[in-house]
Every structure is written in structure tokens, then in C-alpha cells.
Design a protein around this motif. Sequence first.
Motif, PDB file in Angstrom:
ATOM      1  N   ARG A 101      -3.910  17.601  -5.039  1.00  0.00           N
ATOM      2  CA  ARG A 101      -4.747  16.397  -4.957  1.00  0.00           C
ATOM      3  C   ARG A 101      -6.125  16.697  -5.532  1.00  0.00           C
ATOM      4  NH1 ARG A 101      -1.576  13.422  -1.333  1.00  0.00           N
ATOM      5  NH2 ARG A 101      -0.500  14.932  -0.052  1.00  0.00           N
ATOM      6  N   ASN A 140      -6.449   7.971  -1.265  1.00  0.00           N
ATOM      7  CA  ASN A 140      -5.449   7.193  -0.540  1.00  0.00           C
ATOM      8  C   ASN A 140      -5.663   5.698  -0.724  1.00  0.00           C
ATOM      9  OD1 ASN A 140      -3.820   9.188   0.501  1.00  0.00           O
ATOM     10  ND2 ASN A 140      -5.265   9.600   2.163  1.00  0.00           N
ATOM     11  N   SER A 194      -5.892   5.611  -9.570  1.00  0.00           N
ATOM     12  CA  SER A 194      -5.837   6.328  -8.281  1.00  0.00           C
ATOM     13  C   SER A 194      -7.145   6.204  -7.519  1.00  0.00           C
ATOM     14  CB  SER A 194      -5.504   7.798  -8.515  1.00  0.00           C
ATOM     15  OG  SER A 194      -4.407   7.913  -9.358  1.00  0.00           O
ATOM     16  N   LEU A 227       1.872   8.037  -3.236  1.00  0.00           N
ATOM     17  CA  LEU A 227       0.970   8.122  -2.074  1.00  0.00           C
ATOM     18  C   LEU A 227       1.559   7.301  -0.927  1.00  0.00           C
ATOM     19  CD1 LEU A 227      -2.469   7.864  -3.914  1.00  0.00           C
ATOM     20  CD2 LEU A 227      -1.772   9.759  -2.437  1.00  0.00           C
ATOM     21  N   GLN A 228       2.102   6.137  -1.298  1.00  0.00           N
ATOM     22  CA  GLN A 228       2.715   5.277  -0.279  1.00  0.00           C
ATOM     23  C   GLN A 228       4.006   5.907   0.244  1.00  0.00           C
ATOM     24  OE1 GLN A 228       2.662   2.011  -2.974  1.00  0.00           O
ATOM     25  NE2 GLN A 228       0.758   1.185  -2.210  1.00  0.00           N
ATOM     26  N   ALA A 285       3.301   8.510   2.764  1.00  0.00           N
ATOM     27  CA  ALA A 285       2.929   7.932   4.063  1.00  0.00           C
ATOM     28  C   ALA A 285       4.172   7.568   4.882  1.00  0.00           C
ATOM     29  CB  ALA A 285       2.055   6.696   3.851  1.00  0.00           C
ATOM     30  N   GLU A 311      -6.171   0.329   3.390  1.00  0.00           N
ATOM     31  CA  GLU A 311      -5.207  -0.343   4.267  1.00  0.00           C
ATOM     32  C   GLU A 311      -5.451  -1.841   4.322  1.00  0.00           C
ATOM     33  OE1 GLU A 311      -4.390   1.159   8.120  1.00  0.00           O
ATOM     34  OE2 GLU A 311      -4.150   3.209   7.355  1.00  0.00           O
TER      35      GLU A 311
END
Length: 644
Positions: free
Chosen positions: A450, A456, A495, A44-45, A48, A459
Motif C-alpha cells: 500500500r 480506503n 485510489s 479494496l472493497q 473489506a 463509507e
Amino acid sequence: MGKSIAQKILDKHIIKGTPKPGEEVGIKIDQTLTQDATGTMAYLQFEAMKVPKVKTELSVSYVDHNTVQIGFENADDHKYLMSVAAKYGIIYSRAGNGICHQVHLERFGKPGKTLLGSDSHTPTSGGIGMIAIGAGGLDVAVAMAGGLFYLNYPKVIKVNLTGELKPWVSAKDVILKVLETFTTKGNVGCVFEYGGPGVNTLSVPERATITNMGAECGVTTSVFPSDDITKEFLKAQGREEDWTELKADDDVEYERTIDINLSSLEPLAATPHSPGNISKVKDLEMPVDQVCLGSCTNSSYKDLMTVAKIVEGKVAHPNVSFVVAPGSKQVLENITKDGGFANLLSAGARFTENACGFCIGNSQSPKTEAVSLRTSNRNFLGRSGTKSANAYLVSPETAAAAIITGEFTDPRDLEKQGIKYPKVEMPKKFHIDDSMFIFPEDAVKTDIYRGPNIGNPPEAQPLKDTISGDVTIKVEDKITTDHIIPAGSKMKYRSNVPKYSTFLFEVVDPDFHDRAEKIRDSGKDNIIVAGLSYGQGSSREHAALCPMYMGVKAVIAKSMERIHNANLINFGILPLNFKDEKDYDGINQGDELEIPDIKSSLKESKNLIVKNKTKGTEFEATYVLSDRQKNVLLAGGTLSYMKN
Ligand code: MIC
Ligand code: SF4
């Protein structure tokens, strides 16, 4: 002055910094590996970072941890990982193909290369002469995107092996001896390099058992030379062309040298609840309830065939539940071809998948207060899935003895029962079947899958100038990442950070989550206070990511382990140390702390002042942060830093 093997490989890969012990260097990573439990977040990272393809020579995504599939979560994660691998040029190792470290050693490990893996036992490939390092998933994502991996240039300690192992004593006993010598703490920033004439008596899987459990000492990695034995192993894997010779120069000045005479070793065990609590097997007398054979430490062909030959014609003692998890499909196929599978099955083995399984406590949890003998590498409290159980880490030979007798037995005593030590030779050529890999060129490209289990990552926030809040928890020495966030049956929520965070510190303080939530929601910061060697064990970045989600802004510890320290920085949590360890005693859980002027202090490299508002005292906190790490923290973690 000559160079050690570790220095030779590292120096060839340094892109930034100078190779001086303790200095931060940035190295190029040739290969990466991920496993599913850390992999979903890593990818996922990686997504990004908006890179079209991985930039390494080779990247492999293994599925080996969460394979129990109770509920849809694991299967969702697997499908996600498969679709990501196809899109970005990553080799996908399907569930059933085996444990990442064992499979990597068999099929991809190459002497002289660097490997970064989102699993703390990545140093297993040091057994084949690689610099193989465990890291958080985010660091691995950065390496896949072509970024450097930063580490403190290590001090190299030589472990000089002489003599030869006696019958019934094996590689596990060597690393348990190393653990007895070095313990599980105080080895941050070091590499163990094995040398001496004893090395020539050890096969590659035996060497890999030793480098695997170097992780328990907290070293950056462990490495063996690449010699004729390595060449033979690669030849047996049909990969002779991957071999290069690697040896240390004659005139290396090591940080320290310790000698281990293999001939003088005897069967050892790590007793509950730390791999560093070492006893002689002959001194342990007790009935045994469970014996588990496998894990990335001891699940090679030789390990399983040795036990298969010892138990041939016998049946597991009625009180013993006997579990076998082969390290890989290759191991299972080869022991089947050579009769080992049939022997083990006849002896009552309960075969589980070629996966982590019992080692991570997601299946085969033992009974209440059980004595469980395991050939794996960690026996932390509760890791087996049964909090009251007592797990002992032993060699396959000691495991075999207990299968037969139903109690702790020095395997050398089996001779009295007329059982001879079987000398298992390594196959000259393994039966090889790569059909459970999906190579990028064969992969069917689809949209990234997904399912509802894929969320996600939250942050991080930029670093505050003043951290002000409560000591949410004060913990003792040697708190492992298994204490911070459990794996086992809870691992399927990897997740889903909000859900997974509800299990933070569950094994030491089940109220932690609710307390932290209250503090966070009242606008205050959460602060963790810890003793020595905080964050031992796994590479799981959730031990930083979930605290970040709960509003933890700083950890103040007597000392911290390398991977966890890096993970805290990656997720914007300030890792601090007590300047004077005695100040630890002056803090209580619930105390209100304030850490002011953080930004200017970091800029001027000045110690931070921590005010204890409850006690009306203050003390100094130190930190070891490179300029790059300070900038990462100021930006609010690695992802934000990369965006800037
Ligand atoms: C472990 O052995 O503790 C694990 C599970 O393999 C971890 C990784 C994880 O938590 O996913 C590790 O060793 O890094
Ligand atoms: Fe899997 Fe256990 Fe090895 Fe971790 S230590 S990778 S859980 S087998």
C-alpha cells in the motif's frame, strides 16, 4: 417455447428469482475480470469482505488503463494489484500484456460461461458465446467473494444477419449500423443476440467488435452463437477443449427482431460527440489530423494486419499523426511474425503500449480543434484529452484510407488508386506466449503493498428520511460518466477519492466541486437533476463514489443507464425518475428541494413527493427498486448492507 442463447446461459446460472423480463434475478458468476483503473477500488472493497480466496472459477486482474506512469501513482496501484492477486488466488496480467477484453477473449473466454467485469466493454467476450456483463467494481468484488450478481432479467432482441460484408466494409460498420438503429438510449434491460446466416461469415474478433460496442447502446450485453468458427478460434488459441456449441432454439419468441443485410452495408462513422451520431463516410469531407488504430474494439490481429497491408509501401500523409496501440502482446507478436509490424512502422506508425492509451485520453491527445479518426468505441466530448477536438469513430479500413490521403476518404475509393482490398485470413495457430501472466500457483506471496496512492474508500451513510438541499447541477440528456468524472490524465487519482472528486463535472461545469463542497459543509444535501439516459458509457463507480463523497444524496433524472444506476445504489445515492418528464423544465440549478418521508414511501412502494421550496411547487418522483435494492439503500450502500 424455445430458448435464446442468452436465456439458456442465464437460466443455468440463476440462483435467485424467476426468469421473467424485468424481474430481478441473482446469477452465479463463473469468471471475473478487473482492470487497474477500476480494480484498485474493487480490491479494496474485496479485502473489506474478509474472504480468504476468490470463489469464482477464474478471476483475472488486468493492468491496461493507467500505464503511462507520470508520477508514482500508477506504479503504486500496479504493485498493490499484484500483491492482492497473489494473496487471493487471482491471475495477474502484467502491464504490457494487453487490453483486458482482447486478452480475455484470447486466453480465457469460454462459451456458455458468465463473466462479470469492472469495465463496461466486458460484453466483448459475448463474441465467443459468453454472457459477459460490465458492472461497477463493488459488484465484481461481491462476485469474487462468491456473492450473486443481480440484474433485471433481460428482454432479448434478435439481430438477424444475412448476406456477407463487401470488401472495405467491416465489423465496425455493422455495429455502427446497429447504433444508428437503436441509438445510445432507451435500450436498458435488453440483450442483443446475433443470429442468421450472416453470422457464419464473421470471425470471433469481428463478432467481438460488434458485442464490444453494444455497450454504447446501453444494453446489458450482446451475444453470438458458439459454432465451428468459435471452435476454430479456440483451436488457434490452443484451447479447443474450452469449446461447446451454443445455438438458439428454432422456436424462440424474441422481444423484437431486426434484420441487417451485411451485403448492403457501407463504410460508416460516428461523428462528434456521440457513438450514436452516424453518417456515411462518403458524406464526410474534411482534412484529418490524427488517426488512432487500436482500443478493445478494433485492435485484433485481423484489424492491424488489414491496415498494415493497405498502407504497405506508403507513408502517412504529412498532416496525419498515425498512432497504433495493439490490443495485446499476442497481437503485436503475431503481426510482427507476419510482417505487419514492419509495414506499419515504415508507414510512420507511432506505436504505443499494448494498452488503452489514446482511447481513454491519457496520451496522444490531438491538437486544438483536431479531426481525429479513431477505431475505438467512444467519442464523448473531451475524452481524447483535447476538449476542442472532434473525434470520429471509424473502421480500420476507413482509418487506413485517411492515413494515406490525409482526409476523410471512403476506403472503397482506394481501389481508384490501385490499392486492392487485402483479405486477411485468421491464423490457424496463433503464436502464444503466456509469460506476462502471473498465475496464483507461481505468485510470490508478499504483504499487500500500500503506497501513498492507495486510500480506503469513504463509507456511505444510511439513507435519510428527508433529503433536503440544493440542485447543485442541472444537466441535459445523454450525460456520460466521462462528463461526470473524467478519465485521461486525471485517472491516476482513482485510489484517492478526495483528490479525484475535485474533477467532478469538470468538462461541463468546472465550478461543480466547490459549489458541492460549500453545500455539503453547510449541512445541506447535494441533488443532481438530469435529462434522458444519465450515466451512459463506462462502468466507473467513481461517477457515484465521488458524488457520494461530496454529499450527493439523490439524482433525479428523466432516465438512467443500467450500470450507473446500480453504482448509485451501491454507494447509497437514491436514483429517482420524474413521473412526468415536463417537471424537469420547472427546476433550475440552485433551487432548494426537499424529499420527505422517504423510508415509509419506499416501504409502501409509493412515489416520492419532491417539494421545490424555491419555486413553491411540488412534483412526483418514481423509482424502480427491488426490495433488495431498497434495503441496500437503507443500509447506506452495499458494503454496509453486507456487514449487517
Ligand atoms: C472506458 O472505456 O470508459 C473505461 C475507461 O474503460 C471505463 C472504465 C473506467 O472508467 O475505468 C469503462 O468502460 O467502464
Ligand atoms: Fe480501454 Fe478504451 Fe476499451 Fe475502455 S474502451 S477498456 S479505455 S480500450
